[in-house]
Design an enzyme around this catalytic site. Structure first.
Site, PDB file in Angstrom:
ATOM      1  N   CYS B  90       0.835  -1.344   0.011  1.00 11.46           N
ATOM      2  CA  CYS B  90      -0.008  -0.109   0.109  1.00 11.46           C
ATOM      3  C   CYS B  90       0.930   1.207  -0.280  1.00 11.46           C
ATOM      4  O   CYS B  90       0.198   2.168  -0.089  1.00 11.46           O
ATOM      5  CB  CYS B  90      -0.994  -0.195   1.252  1.00 11.46           C
ATOM      6  SG  CYS B  90      -1.687  -1.513   1.220  1.00 11.46           S
ATOM      7  N   HIS B 382      -9.725   2.330  -1.054  1.00 11.24           N
ATOM      8  CA  HIS B 382      -8.368   2.167  -1.007  1.00 11.24           C
ATOM      9  C   HIS B 382      -8.159   1.123  -2.073  1.00 11.24           C
ATOM     10  O   HIS B 382      -7.745  -0.213  -1.578  1.00 11.24           O
ATOM     11  CB  HIS B 382      -7.965   1.806   0.450  1.00 11.24           C
ATOM     12  CG  HIS B 382      -6.583   1.254   0.609  1.00 11.24           C
ATOM     13  ND1 HIS B 382      -5.589   1.935   0.105  1.00 11.24           N
ATOM     14  CD2 HIS B 382      -5.904   0.204   1.004  1.00 11.24           C
ATOM     15  CE1 HIS B 382      -4.590   1.264   0.360  1.00 11.24           C
ATOM     16  NE2 HIS B 382      -4.703   0.156   1.102  1.00 11.24           N
ATOM     17  N   CYS B 412       0.648   3.385   5.873  1.00 13.91           N
ATOM     18  CA  CYS B 412       1.047   1.882   6.297  1.00 13.91           C
ATOM     19  C   CYS B 412       0.931   0.766   5.216  1.00 13.91           C
ATOM     20  O   CYS B 412      -0.069   1.111   4.318  1.00 13.91           O
ATOM     21  CB  CYS B 412       0.233   1.444   7.446  1.00 13.91           C
ATOM     22  SG  CYS B 412      -1.609   1.402   7.180  1.00 13.91           S
TER      23      CYS B 412
END
Lengths: 454, 427
Positions: B90, B382, B412
């Site tokens: 990510c 996301h 994160c």
């Protein structure tokens, strides 16, 4: 998006059958391609008396490389004519119109496909003598009738050249060239007034907007996208604007022509400021703003609610007033320069009204009022303000009209077909050209001489 | 050696779609190409040769080995623009921005695009390992007998495809299960998570309504706003959701509402030198100041899987001589509401800051009204590699609108990693 009838009746068996049955055969109109010759054949030029404008017209046509022949009552034409220009601006008595009849008749008969008839007159309002004014006004009836009689894609239009401008070939060049060229393929039976103006030298008639910054609203699809393409072809740096929700197709339009995409609702309070800011990014001034964004919310007048009424007036008219106010403020960076151009898209609905479109017709008639008023206000700054009023144009929107209604709209004009979005783009680009400085406050119908709203 | 200022000119993303939603038929390459093209249209970059385009996807087909370059070739950028793929879970999107920014700072390139894309709707399904081995054997077989022998090893159970896993290979726990452990450690309540979630939705909806995204988002495949956005959600509605992780536990706090859903989308950011932007009359939204990455040992349970940013930020602050309170905006990626809250709790904890970060005092608390002011991943969704670009472009615009100040980005990533960066308004 050529309609089926036009396609079918112009080739092979369809053509044979259509001719035998006497079906209407809409012509395949000659349209502009970059670098195309102004005319694809000789032009005949004639006049009543000396014809103060005829010499200019001859020089303009000759400069394009086309052959010019004299049009007189006893002229015979060896080749099919591409155009005939007749200067009747000197006519002051009704008797003089006989010379027009005698000369123009044989020339019109000699026209080839997509022939052009352009009559030049003196604006009747300039003339004190009633017979002189009547004589000049008669030209409009003559031109409009010839437009209705022409076949094979021919058009007839009238240029009113103001007395002050009659000796000036520079001011005539852009309008005359537009009406002679294939760019005016879907314009017929229309009068346009040409006044005096400051005309820069035009080196490249195929890229008249080279280096100019132009903003086109409502450019994500249909007519707006085509206007943007015409402007890019003419050399302009284009900023295409449409509502954020139309951003995907707007980006495609922009990337297709090397333009910048600005996602913006024209009814936003800061729309003018945001357009100016975008202009300041690609150049330091705005040369042309094209107000094309518009919506329809059709209902019978008695059933039109406040929201349908208000939203159409806001998008189609009020937003233009708000944006103009900002863009015309000389202190705004990225605002419209002196000598710039404002072109609005009106509609024949705004001229003739339309069933179920009282709100739309109100907004489009309002645009015409706006153009006429603002053009006078901005004359000192040499900013011209004009409108184009499209008739039936083949777009995704008109493709949704029920077949029978669509066929009526499509055929009820002298060219027996709907126009293409590019035809609207060409007319708007004509107003935007530097050479059109003498043309302001005008509403040009791009309707194939539609009988609707006439 | 002196380095040059790196500025953010602008960004573009497509609205994020829920997995299996509007972008069901779009591939990573489709989305990335459309996103780059939207950026090209916004800034008139047609035919422009950029220094590079760096982008990536977390979940990628084997055929997409050259994903970014293929997207560039399909875009309106000059085909002479080089490109490469990056993958840092990510953190991918922000990492690409760091890579491009560093090359610009060093004078190696003048301008580049940092981007990311991800889809879980068009995820690759692989044949399982047993079948794959059999097929490889078949491929290398030389005689008909050998081929026949290889084929006899095919069993019906080998036809089940192998799906990409949303779990950590070394622990077998899903990301949410890991986060639930951390949330419990920091005592993050359900109420606090739901409140953060609600604010994310409200902030994102308000940002759309005031036109904030008009020059940041280009609609795609009929979607004009993020599909996950629930402008009308409420604490009551969020409170009704059942826990999605740690399900047997009556005290479980994490739900489908306060966790990000699987999402499809792509984002891109245009970075350059000040001069490159000025030559093209392009805007300058913010300066890309500095960045830091960190990783934690979550495998042995020493630290939570998603806590690496808590380590990266203090190192970044120290290098730039800043305190945690020296920021006007904080963009902390909402992988889960509890991720944000655990990170903030850690920075407030004396024990954590002294014990684990080795600092003299806690970093302290932040002004929560400066956190994710235009919404974040809980509302927007996301799409893993696209989140970094979303945040960089939005924060740059926030700073430009404010006209001063600086912003902190914290993201994160799987594998116990964290990528953080500082942006600053340009004068």
């Amino acid at each position: 998006m050529t309609d089926t009838l036009t396609k079918l009746t112009n080739q092979g068996l369809g053509k044979t059958v259509a001719v035998r049955l006497g079906l209407p055969r809409p012509a395949l109109l000659r349209r502009y391609a970059e670098g195309q010759d102004l005319l694809d054949g000789p032009a005949a030029v004639g006049s009543i008396g000396d014809g103060p404008v005829a010499a200019s017209a001859t020089a303009i046509i000759a400069a394009s490389g086309a052959n010019v022949v004299a049009a007189t009552a006893d002229s015979t034409y060896a080749d099919k004519l591409a155009a005939v220009v007749y200067d009747a601006s000197g006519a002051r008595t009704l008797d003089q119109l006989e010379a027009l009849r005698a000369t123009l008749g044989p020339a019109v008969k000699a026209l080839g496909k997509n022939g052009r008839v352009i009559v030049i007159g003196t604006p009747p309002a300039e003339l004190d003598d009633p017979e002189a004014a009547a004589t000049q006004q008669a030209l409009e009836g003559i031109t409009r009738s010839i437009g209705k009689e022409l076949r094979a894609g021919g058009t007839a239009n009238l240029l009113w050249v103001a007395g002050e401008a009659q000796g000036d070939s520079a001011v005539l060049a852009a309008p005359l060239r537009f009406f002679l060229s294939s760019r005016s393929a879907y314009v017929s039976g229309q009068p346009v007034l040409v006044r005096e103006g400051e005309i820069p030298d035009v080196d490249d008639w195929h890229h008249p907007l080279a280096g100019e910054v132009a903003v086109i609203t409502g450019a994500a699809r249909g007519i707006g996208a085509e206007i943007a393409k015409v402007f890019a072809r003419a050399g302009a740096k284009v900023i295409v604007v449409d509502i954020p929700a139309a951003g995907e197709s707007l980006a495609k339009v922009a990337n297709g022509i090397g333009a910048t995409a600005l996602q913006l609702d024209v009814t936003a309070a800061d729309a003018g400021e945001r357009i100016a800011a975008a202009v300041a990014q690609v150049g330091d001034r705005l040369d042309v703003i094209v107000h094309n964004a518009g919506i329809t919310r059709d209902k019978m007048f008695v059933n039109t609610d406040e929201s349908r009424w208000g939203s159409v007036l806001d998008v189609n008219l009020q937003s233009q007033l708000r944006m103009n106010k900002v863009l015309l403020d000389p202190s705004v960076a990225g605002g419209l320069r002196d000598g710039g151009r404002i072109v609005s898209v009106a509609s024949i609905s705004g001229i003739g009204g339309n069933r179920g479109q009282s709100n739309y017709a109100a907004s489009k008639a309002g645009v015409i009022g706006l153009v006429r008023s603002l053009s006078q206000e901005l004359a000192d700054r040499r900013i011209t303000v004009n409108a184009v009023a499209p008739g039936f144009i083949e777009t995704e929107m008109t493709a949704k009209i029920p077949l029978a209604t669509r066929e009526v709209g499509r055929r009820l004009n002298s060219l027996l077909q709907g126009g293409q979005p590019v035809d609207v783009g060409e007319a708007i680009a004509f107003f935007a050209e530097p050479g059109s400085a003498g043309v302001t406050g005008q509403v040009l119908r791009v309707c194939g001489q539609s009988q609707l709203g006439a | 050696m002196t380095t040059r200022d790196v500025v953010i000119v602008g960004g573009n993303r497509i609205p994020f779609a829920r997995s299996g939603g509007k972008y069901l038929k779009a591939s990573n390459q489709d989305m990335l190409t459309a996103t780059i093209d939207g950026l090209v249209a916004r800034f008139g970059l047609q035919g422009e040769r950029l220094g590079e385009v760096a982008a990536g996807a977390v979940i990628k087909h084997a055929r997409d080995f050259n994903l970014t370059r293929e997207a560039v070739l399909g875009s309106h950028l000059a085909p002479q623009t080089p490109a490469y793929d990056v993958q840092q879970a990510c953190g991918t999107g922000l990492e690409t921005a760091i890579l491009v920014a560093n090359k610009i700072a060093l004078g190696q390139i003048e301008a580049g695009i940092a981007a990311g894309t991800d889809t879980t709707s068009d995820a690759p399904l692989a044949v399982n390992d047993d079948l794959r081995r059999t097929l490889m054997e078949l491929n290398y077989a030389k005689t008909p007998q050998q081929r026949l022998k290889a084929l006899t090893k095919v069993r019906p159970n080998q036809l089940a495809p192998e799906q990409p896993q949303n779990s950590e290979p070394r622990t077998g726990l899903s990301m949410g299960e890991h986060m639930a452990l951390t949330a419990k450690e920091w005592g993050i309540t359900r109420e606090a998570q739901d409140e953060l979630t609600l604010r994310s939705h409200q902030n994102l909806a308000a940002a759309y309504d005031r036109g904030f995204f008009d020059d940041l988002v280009t609609p795609y495949l009929g979607l004009t706003r993020d599909q996950n956005l629930r402008a009308d959600t409420s604490l009551e509605k969020l409170a009704k959701l059942k826990p999605a992780y740690d399900k047997g536990n009556p005290d479980a706090t994490m739900t489908a509402g306060n966790s990000t859903p699987l999402t499809d989308g792509a984002s891109a950011v245009l970075l350059s030198t000040r001069e490159w932007a000025a030559e093209r009359n392009l805007p300058v939204l913010a300066r890309f100041v500095d960045a830091e990455t960190a990783a934690v040992d979550y495998v042995n349970g020493e630290e939570g899987l998603l806590m690496a940013p808590a380590y990266a930020v203090p190192r970044l602050l120290a290098r730039n001589g800043l305190s945690l309170q020296d920021f006007d905006y904080y963009e902390i990626h909402e992988a889960f509401a509890s991720t944000v809250l655990s990170t903030l709790a850690a920075w407030e904890s004396e024990e954590f800051c002294k014990g684990r970060l080795g600092l003299d005092a806690p970093l302290g608390s932040i002004d929560r009204s400066r956190l994710n002011v235009n919404g974040s991943s809980l509302a927007a969704g996301h799409p893993f590699a696209a989140t970094g670009g979303r945040i960089v472009a939005s924060l740059a615009k926030q700073l430009h609108e404010k006209g001063s100040g600086r912003g902190l980005i914290s993201i994160c990533a799987a594998g116990g990693q964290g990528v953080v960066a500082i942006l600053e308004a340009t004068k």
